[in-house]
Write an enzyme that holds these catalytic residues in place. Structure first.
Site, PDB file in Angstrom:
ATOM      1  N   TYR A   1      27.865  29.049  37.122  1.00  0.00           N
ATOM      2  CA  TYR A   1      27.222  29.862  36.080  1.00  0.00           C
ATOM      3  C   TYR A   1      25.873  29.247  35.685  1.00  0.00           C
ATOM      4  O   TYR A   1      24.861  29.941  35.594  1.00  0.00           O
ATOM      5  CB  TYR A   1      28.166  29.934  34.882  1.00  0.00           C
ATOM      6  CG  TYR A   1      27.774  30.895  33.789  1.00  0.00           C
ATOM      7  CD1 TYR A   1      28.153  32.236  33.840  1.00  0.00           C
ATOM      8  CD2 TYR A   1      27.060  30.454  32.673  1.00  0.00           C
ATOM      9  CE1 TYR A   1      27.819  33.110  32.812  1.00  0.00           C
ATOM     10  CE2 TYR A   1      26.723  31.315  31.652  1.00  0.00           C
ATOM     11  CZ  TYR A   1      27.107  32.649  31.723  1.00  0.00           C
ATOM     12  OH  TYR A   1      26.769  33.507  30.694  1.00  0.00           O
TER      13      TYR A   1
ATOM     14  N   SER B   1      21.035  33.134  29.785  1.00  0.00           N
ATOM     15  CA  SER B   1      21.973  32.453  28.880  1.00  0.00           C
ATOM     16  C   SER B   1      21.318  31.154  28.438  1.00  0.00           C
ATOM     17  O   SER B   1      20.391  30.666  29.102  1.00  0.00           O
ATOM     18  CB  SER B   1      23.267  32.132  29.649  1.00  0.00           C
ATOM     19  OG  SER B   1      24.080  31.229  28.920  1.00  0.00           O
TER      20      SER B   1
HETATM   21  P1  NAD Z   1      31.808  41.183  29.787  1.00  0.00           P
HETATM   22  O1  NAD Z   1      32.875  40.584  30.643  1.00  0.00           O
HETATM   23  O2  NAD Z   1      32.169  41.727  28.448  1.00  0.00           O
HETATM   24  O3  NAD Z   1      31.057  42.336  30.569  1.00  0.00           O
HETATM   25  C1  NAD Z   1      30.638  42.164  31.885  1.00  0.00           C
HETATM   26  C2  NAD Z   1      30.257  43.521  32.445  1.00  0.00           C
HETATM   27  O4  NAD Z   1      29.837  43.321  33.794  1.00  0.00           O
HETATM   28  C3  NAD Z   1      31.436  44.514  32.494  1.00  0.00           C
HETATM   29  O5  NAD Z   1      30.940  45.821  32.236  1.00  0.00           O
HETATM   30  C4  NAD Z   1      31.913  44.401  33.934  1.00  0.00           C
HETATM   31  O6  NAD Z   1      32.571  45.573  34.408  1.00  0.00           O
HETATM   32  C5  NAD Z   1      30.575  44.192  34.636  1.00  0.00           C
HETATM   33  N1  NAD Z   1      30.688  43.601  35.959  1.00  0.00           N
HETATM   34  C6  NAD Z   1      31.301  42.456  36.338  1.00  0.00           C
HETATM   35  N2  NAD Z   1      31.173  42.275  37.662  1.00  0.00           N
HETATM   36  C7  NAD Z   1      30.446  43.327  38.129  1.00  0.00           C
HETATM   37  C8  NAD Z   1      29.976  43.709  39.400  1.00  0.00           C
HETATM   38  N3  NAD Z   1      30.237  42.970  40.488  1.00  0.00           N
HETATM   39  N4  NAD Z   1      29.293  44.867  39.520  1.00  0.00           N
HETATM   40  C9  NAD Z   1      29.035  45.629  38.435  1.00  0.00           C
HETATM   41  N5  NAD Z   1      29.437  45.320  37.191  1.00  0.00           N
HETATM   42  C10 NAD Z   1      30.146  44.173  37.048  1.00  0.00           C
HETATM   43  O7  NAD Z   1      30.681  40.035  29.680  1.00  0.00           O
HETATM   44  P2  NAD Z   1      29.514  39.788  28.614  1.00  0.00           P
HETATM   45  O8  NAD Z   1      29.885  38.632  27.793  1.00  0.00           O
HETATM   46  O9  NAD Z   1      29.126  41.063  27.944  1.00  0.00           O
HETATM   47  O10 NAD Z   1      28.358  39.297  29.592  1.00  0.00           O
HETATM   48  C11 NAD Z   1      27.266  40.091  29.937  1.00  0.00           C
HETATM   49  C12 NAD Z   1      26.122  39.189  30.382  1.00  0.00           C
HETATM   50  O11 NAD Z   1      25.726  38.341  29.308  1.00  0.00           O
HETATM   51  C13 NAD Z   1      26.494  38.255  31.546  1.00  0.00           C
HETATM   52  O12 NAD Z   1      25.394  38.144  32.435  1.00  0.00           O
HETATM   53  C14 NAD Z   1      26.746  36.932  30.847  1.00  0.00           C
HETATM   54  O13 NAD Z   1      26.516  35.837  31.699  1.00  0.00           O
HETATM   55  C15 NAD Z   1      25.703  37.001  29.742  1.00  0.00           C
HETATM   56  N6  NAD Z   1      25.966  36.109  28.625  1.00  0.00           N
HETATM   57  C16 NAD Z   1      27.106  36.224  27.884  1.00  0.00           C
HETATM   58  C17 NAD Z   1      27.317  35.383  26.804  1.00  0.00           C
HETATM   59  C18 NAD Z   1      28.532  35.465  25.935  1.00  0.00           C
HETATM   60  O14 NAD Z   1      28.704  34.590  25.096  1.00  0.00           O
HETATM   61  N7  NAD Z   1      29.374  36.481  26.046  1.00  0.00           N
HETATM   62  C19 NAD Z   1      26.361  34.407  26.495  1.00  0.00           C
HETATM   63  C20 NAD Z   1      25.213  34.306  27.281  1.00  0.00           C
HETATM   64  C21 NAD Z   1      25.027  35.177  28.326  1.00  0.00           C
END
Ligand code: NAD
Length: 256
Positions: A152, A139
């Site tokens: 985070y 991130s």
């Molecule tokens: P999201 O909540 O849409 O999806 C998260 C996914 O992780 C889901 O499929 C959930 O079931 C799964 N998950 C959660 N805990 C779990 C566990 N213990 N075991 C297995 N699966 C698990 O989130 P997102 O926004 O798509 O985030 C995905 C990644 O991208 C994360 O690492 C997040 O930190 C990173 N990220 C997101 C953003 C953003 O703006 N959305 C920005 C930078 C980085």
């Protein structure tokens, strides 16, 4: 870039960014193992429309034993992991002195330790095959802080450090390890932050505009498809000398 014959494991891919990346990889011919919580029916249908082999395993990535079962499942059903996308992640926003200890532990386990365990479990098979791609979804918060996001930010900084070390430890092989650093992507993880802002007063559209205006100069969200295309590049021959990098894709967030 054709990925026919390759198997990709994308953790946390029943929604959001992981699902978008899984879909792009399948569109280029990869077999894909999805992982994550909740009913996987819709995610499976979305990724299967590209015609490759797609399965789901519901391992909780915070549990090393369940992660080991997931890797064994990929080995026996689809020949092992060629492309590992460590994507599963959660968020909790609260000032550090009020931060629930249980949330800290969960964020470190899911957002950081699972990346170590995934890499540890993937590398022997990749070394045997003589090829591999590890992409860690970090991130912008792997490079800068924001108030309320202590766990985070700590976890994502850790992911970038781990990525550098693994990039070095695999530098003379055809295995690469890199991190991607997205800015805001409109997924359930970010929607919750918008809803929490709107709950304090104001409407959701205004809360969304404010969130972007505070951090992301483009005033537009990065999309899961943008991230999928960047993963594809890192899987390509042209990406083979990108090693141990932390690649921003953030609408200008880190340029400020
Ligand atoms: P999201 O909540 O849409 O999806 C998260 C996914 O992780 C889901 O499929 C959930 O079931 C799964 N998950 C959660 N805990 C779990 C566990 N213990 N075991 C297995 N699966 C698990 O989130 P997102 O926004 O798509 O985030 C995905 C990644 O991208 C994360 O690492 C997040 O930190 C990173 N990220 C997101 C953003 C953003 O703006 N959305 C920005 C930078 C980085």
């Amino acid at each position: 870039m054709a990925l026919h014959g390759k198997t990709a494991l994308v953790t946390g891919s029943t929604s959001g960014i992981g699902l978008g990346i899984a879909s792009v990889l399948a569109a280029r011919g990869a077999n894909v193992v999805l992982n994550g919580f909740g009913d996987p029916t819709a995610a499976l249908a979305e990724v299967r429309r590209h015609g490759t082999q797609v399965a789901h395993h519901g391992a909780d990535v915070s549990d090393p034993a369940q992660l080991a079962e997931l890797f064994e499942y990929v080995r026996t059903s689809l020949g092992g992991v060629d492309i590992l996308v460590n994507n599963a992640g959660i968020q909790h926003v609260e000032a550090v002195e009020a931060f629930p200890v249980e949330r800290w532990d969960a964020i470190i386990a899911i957002n950081l330790s699972s990346v170590f365990h995934g890499i540890r479990l993937a590398l022997p098979g990749m070394r045997e095959k003589g090829w591999g791609r590890i992409v860690n979804i970090a991130s912008v918060h792997g490079q800068v802080g924001s108030v309320g996001k202590s766990a985070y930010v700590a976890a994502k900084h850790g992911v970038i450090g781990l990525t550098k070390v693994v990039g070095l430890e695999t530098a003379t092989t055809q295995i690469t390890c890199n991190a991607i650093c997205p800015g805001f992507v409109l997924t359930p993880l970010v929607q919750k932050q918008i809803d929490d802002r709107a709950a304090k007063g104001g409407d959701p559209a205004a809360a969304q505009r404010e969130l972007l205006a505070e951090k992301q100069p483009s005033l537009e969200f990065v999309t899961p498809e943008h991230l999928g295309e960047l993963v594809l590049f890192l899987c390509s021959e042209a990406g083979s000398q990108v090693r141990g990098a932390a690649w921003n894709i953030d609408g200008g967030w880190l340029a400020q």
